[in-house]
Design an enzyme around this catalytic site. Structure first.
Site, short mmCIF file in Angstrom:
data_model
loop_
_atom_site.label_atom_id
_atom_site.label_comp_id
_atom_site.label_asym_id
_atom_site.label_seq_id
_atom_site.Cartn_x
_atom_site.Cartn_y
_atom_site.Cartn_z
N PRO A 2 7.48 5.17 -7.73
CG PRO A 2 7.45 4.58 -9.98
CD PRO A 2 8.37 4.99 -8.88
CD GLU A 3 5.08 4.77 -2.17
OE1 GLU A 3 4.10 4.52 -1.44
OE2 GLU A 3 5.97 5.58 -1.84
CE LYS A 54 6.43 -0.21 -3.19
NZ LYS A 54 7.71 0.27 -2.62
CG ASN A 171 9.94 6.71 2.07
OD1 ASN A 171 9.90 6.16 3.17
ND2 ASN A 171 10.77 7.68 1.80
#
Length: 390
Positions: A2-3, A54, A171
């Site tokens: 999760p971002e 985040k 990422n």
């Protein structure tokens, strides 16, 4: 993993799914949850959520006497929230909030890999910069006024993961942002951002006489890296159509179709200096790690959407059903379910050898039973003095 977009969507999901619900009691924590017990209890309360980068803040507001309680969550690699019937909660639910309706439902913090966590209080984690989604202008200023920081001595792909400056970028987002601008991932971060700063100053001088509508169009058509740090995550948020069912297959399909670089066949990859894989196209840049050879992802065979998948069962039930197994039930399972696959039984060589010997022997009126009995007695005598199994 999760971002920023996933945290923003989780906050929206909680507010939309739970906005009209009344909760009761306290928070139920699992024995392995990575967070403290929640010292809150109320006969009637409501839930609200807000995301920043985040992190996600969950606020419990009593409808009667009592003080509110806030918790701040980090999702780790697999965290998220689900609203499910309390009688059948999802697996790996580490914190549950029960509704007052009958039968009750539970808002669950679900985290299969258990890297997610929560802490008490409403303060965001110190050291995290402004959110790339909800605080764009503050985020941009925070980066451009701190270009002397040693964080920008690193390659741009590594600087993009620094939450002090790029709170919410992870990422897959860094790969997509750099790919769209054709920036080598291992170009020095300060070189990239100082050039951006100079371009911005030149653009302001050049466009000073243009009407506002044309200025906005030019900005939209020629975004810079910091602008894409805001607009690319917003595209992910917009792509999630089935908000009230985060597990819906359409969400995953929309996300996979949206990706242009991350994990896409034809793209190259390298591990950065922190061991994280970065996907890119073209040359990696002058600061690429030495001794590594970039790997290019090949296109695999397309999966048949109509192919049946195997039902996940326990080991015992798999042994019982192995004889009746058909090709349809032997489809490839998901990666995270590999640990539950049954260990195949070893081949029964002794029985097969006995059957072959019996088939090859000439017919005899005498039965084979005495021979077998002799063998069993011999094996019993042979093991009479053996040590007991531990």
């Amino acid at each position: 993993m999760p971002e920023g977009p996933e945290l923003a969507l989780a906050g929206r999901y909680i507010n939309e799914a739970c906005g009209g619900l009344v909760f009761s009691g306290g928070a139920e924590r699992s024995a392995v949850g990575r967070g403290p017990e929640v010292p809150f209890r109320s006969e009637a309360y409501r839930l609200g959520a807000a995301a920043r980068g985040k992190e996600l803040r969950l606020r419990l507001e009593p409808l009667g006497p009592g003080s509110p309680q806030a918790l701040v969550f980090r999702f780790g690699m697999s965290g998220g929230f689900r609203l499910r019937p309390a009688a059948s909660p999802p697996r790996h639910a580490h914190l549950r909030f029960l509704t007052r309706e009958s039968p009750p439902r539970a808002l669950c913090f679900v985290d299969a890999r258990r890297f997610g966590s929560w802490r008490l209080g409403d303060a965001w984690q110190p050291g995290r910069g402004p959110c790339v989604l909800s605080e764009y202008q503050a985020f941009r200023e925070n980066v451009l006024k701190n270009l002397d920081d040693k964080a920008f001595d690193k390659p741009i792909c590594e600087a993009l993961l620094n939450q002090k400056y790029f709170n919410g970028i992870g990422n897959y987002l860094r790969a997509e942002i750099l790919y769209r601008l054709k920036i080598p991932p291992f170009e020095k971060a300060r070189t990239v951002l100082e050039a951006l700063k100079q371009q911005e100053q030149e653009r302001r001088k050049k466009n000073s006489s243009l009407p506002l509508s044309k200025k906005l169009k030019l900005k939209r058509d020629n975004p810079d890296l910091l602008e894409l740090c805001h607009t690319v995550p917003m595209e992910v948020v917009a792509a999630e159509k089935n908000l009230l069912d985060p597990d819906h297959a359409d969400n995953h399909t929309a996300f996979k179709n949206w990706l242009q670089c991350y994990g896409v066949p034809g793209m190259s990859s390298l591990r950065d200096h922190n061991g994280r894989t970065i996907w890119f196209q073209g040359e990696p840049g002058p600061m690429a790690p030495k001794g590594q050879k970039s790997r290019k992802k090949r296109a695999g065979p397309k999966a048949d959407p109509d192919a049946p998948t195997a039902e996940i069962t326990t080991r015992a039930s798999k042994r019982r059903s192995r004889r009746a197994e058909t090709p349809a039930t032997s489809a490839v399972k998901k990666e995270e379910e590999k640990e539950e696959e049954a260990v195949p039984d070893p081949p029964r060589r002794g029985r097969a050898r006995a059957r072959r010997a019996a088939a090859a022997a000439p017919a005899s009126p005498k039965p084979e039973a005495p021979v077998k009995a002799t063998r069993r007695r011999a094996s019993a005598r042979k093991g009479a003095g053996a040590a007991p199994a531990v």
